[in-house]
Scaffold this motif. Structure first.
Motif, mmCIF file in Angstrom:
data_model
loop_
_atom_site.group_PDB
_atom_site.id
_atom_site.type_symbol
_atom_site.label_atom_id
_atom_site.label_comp_id
_atom_site.label_asym_id
_atom_site.label_seq_id
_atom_site.Cartn_x
_atom_site.Cartn_y
_atom_site.Cartn_z
ATOM 1 N N HIS A 23 -5.472 -7.735 1.257
ATOM 2 C CA HIS A 23 -5.130 -7.515 -0.231
ATOM 3 C C HIS A 23 -5.656 -6.299 -0.780
ATOM 4 C CE1 HIS A 23 -9.404 -9.211 0.081
ATOM 5 N NE2 HIS A 23 -9.447 -8.487 -0.877
ATOM 6 N N ALA A 24 -6.361 -5.788 -0.142
ATOM 7 C CA ALA A 24 -7.036 -4.023 -0.483
ATOM 8 C C ALA A 24 -6.071 -2.955 -0.425
ATOM 9 C CB ALA A 24 -8.363 -4.176 -0.071
ATOM 10 N N ALA A 25 -5.077 -3.261 0.527
ATOM 11 C CA ALA A 25 -4.180 -2.323 1.253
ATOM 12 C C ALA A 25 -3.487 -1.173 0.094
ATOM 13 C CB ALA A 25 -3.398 -2.613 2.277
ATOM 14 N N PRO A 26 -2.861 -2.178 -0.740
ATOM 15 C CA PRO A 26 -1.927 -1.338 -1.859
ATOM 16 C C PRO A 26 -2.802 -0.536 -2.714
ATOM 17 C CG PRO A 26 -1.464 -3.796 -2.044
ATOM 18 C CD PRO A 26 -2.648 -3.581 -0.877
ATOM 19 N N ALA A 27 -4.028 -0.583 -3.004
ATOM 20 C CA ALA A 27 -4.700 0.292 -3.795
ATOM 21 C C ALA A 27 -4.824 1.564 -3.005
ATOM 22 C CB ALA A 27 -6.164 -0.372 -4.019
ATOM 23 N N HIS A 28 -4.707 1.604 -1.681
ATOM 24 C CA HIS A 28 -4.928 2.977 -0.848
ATOM 25 C C HIS A 28 -3.875 3.844 -1.563
ATOM 26 C CE1 HIS A 28 -7.874 3.206 2.097
ATOM 27 N NE2 HIS A 28 -7.928 1.626 1.944
ATOM 28 N N HIS A 29 -2.464 3.331 -1.694
ATOM 29 C CA HIS A 29 -1.451 4.194 -2.025
ATOM 30 C C HIS A 29 -1.073 4.297 -3.273
ATOM 31 C CE1 HIS A 29 -0.240 4.290 2.098
ATOM 32 N NE2 HIS A 29 -0.593 3.110 2.406
ATOM 33 N N PHE A 30 -1.483 3.242 -4.213
ATOM 34 C CA PHE A 30 -1.024 3.303 -5.812
ATOM 35 C C PHE A 30 -2.196 3.172 -6.659
ATOM 36 C CE2 PHE A 30 2.559 1.594 -3.309
ATOM 37 C CZ PHE A 30 3.570 2.431 -3.580
ATOM 38 N N GLY A 31 -3.305 2.840 -6.344
ATOM 39 C CA GLY A 31 -4.147 2.897 -7.092
ATOM 40 C C GLY A 31 -4.476 1.524 -7.960
ATOM 41 N N ASP A 32 -3.498 1.334 -8.714
ATOM 42 C CA ASP A 32 -3.274 0.149 -9.534
ATOM 43 C C ASP A 32 -1.963 -0.426 -9.685
ATOM 44 O OD1 ASP A 32 -2.531 1.776 -11.390
ATOM 45 O OD2 ASP A 32 -4.320 1.728 -12.696
ATOM 46 N N LYS A 33 -1.705 -1.446 -10.651
ATOM 47 C CA LYS A 33 -0.390 -1.954 -10.838
ATOM 48 C C LYS A 33 0.607 -0.979 -11.335
ATOM 49 C CE LYS A 33 0.234 -6.050 -12.336
ATOM 50 N NZ LYS A 33 0.383 -7.657 -13.002
ATOM 51 N N THR A 34 -0.245 -0.199 -12.507
ATOM 52 C CA THR A 34 0.684 0.788 -13.373
ATOM 53 C C THR A 34 1.099 1.869 -12.190
ATOM 54 O OG1 THR A 34 -0.826 0.212 -15.245
ATOM 55 C CG2 THR A 34 0.663 2.409 -15.181
ATOM 56 N N GLY A 35 0.354 2.184 -11.135
ATOM 57 C CA GLY A 35 0.642 3.129 -10.286
ATOM 58 C C GLY A 35 2.201 2.734 -9.578
ATOM 59 N N VAL A 36 2.207 1.449 -9.149
ATOM 60 C CA VAL A 36 3.505 0.992 -8.284
ATOM 61 C C VAL A 36 4.299 1.019 -9.311
ATOM 62 C CG1 VAL A 36 4.417 -1.090 -7.373
ATOM 63 C CG2 VAL A 36 1.960 -0.744 -6.992
ATOM 64 N N LEU A 37 4.225 0.619 -10.733
ATOM 65 C CA LEU A 37 5.567 0.792 -11.668
ATOM 66 C C LEU A 37 5.817 2.289 -12.001
ATOM 67 C CD1 LEU A 37 4.097 -2.222 -13.933
ATOM 68 C CD2 LEU A 37 6.391 -2.220 -12.331
#
Lengths: 175, 175
Positions: free
Chosen positions: B44-58
């Motif tokens: 669950h912590a992996a996405p933060a490595h690439h995008f930081g937060d939800k806004t980063g993904v969007l």
DNA sequence: TGTACATCAGTGAACGCGCGTTCACTGATGTAC
DNA sequence: TGTACATCAGTGAACGCGCGTTCACTGATGTAC
């Protein structure tokens, strides 16, 4: 200054207004029932009495939006003026407009909602000579309004959307 | 069947795909970073490595969307065809399209995003003889696509949006 | 080709927080007589 | 006008849950020699 009573008087209205305010600030996802309660100055469990859940609030907002839109369009005789009324509605009620056209946010099958949407839809269709023309008019008005509200179409902060829309919509009507 | 390694290979891509999937199912608000991790099959912590937060993904999704749109429009010579390419882009990438035009969802000032948006914007403006015409063309294509995707414009499940759009957009071009 | 080491991607346990929901309650309003 | 009672709107404490975030870690990859 309003006297604070145990019974609010029109908490339903106050919560809808709070939702409009909150969505206007942070977008359709940036709020909670508890925040609406805070904004309306009531306890955190109160909103559930009137709307059940978040989706209930958004369904009410969308329904209200379709009713307002139908009312605004009904007053128009002319095809071009109807298009401009559509744009005016969008800039005057940006939150309603935004929610209305994102059915994933609300219960699209809600009876009150489908009735209001149907009413707006029939007014929309009535103004145009042919179906294809109605679709084109709806598209250009809706597109202009959406682009304006999203900020994609560059414009000065105080600029008048309806005034800017007129020559654009006229390009469709001039035939 | 892919071999599962400690290093994913292209987790960034996988998370974006998961986001598209999740948003397609539940709308732009119906997901969490943890859910994207679940969908991509990582911790669950992996996405933060690439995008930081939800806004980063969007923000990444919107950027990708503007790049895809610019690419799709660049190929077009004709004004009408460019409008149809716009509609085609929207129905082929509905999630990107939806996110792109809701700047409250992402960081609108992100350098990569503004670059991509600028590129799409300049391609948009290039195709039309006058500014007013460009605005009208953009509006009608954008409006048609938005109404189609939102379900507000009634259509059969398998209907072809681009085919239906042609006569509508043509009403603007015929002068 | 082989070894050592630095770098980087992803893990998993732990945390505190705001949320929606439940529920017994309290205060205000409306109605019957 | 006065009293009794039913109904309804809103309260506030409590709960369990999923979330984002932190952090020491582990395993894989790339590079220097």
């Amino acid at each position: 200054v309003r006297k604070i009573a145990y019974h609010h008087g029109d908490l339903r209205r106050a919560i809808l207004d709070a939702a409009v305010e909150a969505i206007g600030e942070d977008g359709p996802g940036g709020w909670s029932l508890r925040e609406l309660a805070r904004r309306a100055g009531v306890s955190h469990a109160a909103p559930a009495h009137h709307f059940g859940d978040k989706t209930g609030v958004l369904t009410a907002l969308a329904t209200e939006g379709f009713e307002l839109l139908a009312g605004a369009l009904e007053e128009q005789e002319d095809f071009l003026e109807a298009g401009l009324a559509y744009v005016r509605f969008a800039v005057e009620h940006p939150v309603h407009f935004t929610v209305m056209f994102q059915p994933s946010l609300y219960r699209a099958e809600d009876p009150g909602l489908t009735a209001a949407r149907g009413r707006a839809g029939s007014v929309l269709r009535k103004g145009a000579p042919q179906e294809q023309t109605a679709l084109a008019g709806w598209s250009i008005a809706h597109g202009f309004a959406s682009l304006w509200l999203s900020g994609a179409m560059a414009h000065a902060p105080g600029a008048d959307a309806v005034r800017r829309a007129r020559p654009v919509l006229r390009r469709l009507v001039e035939h």
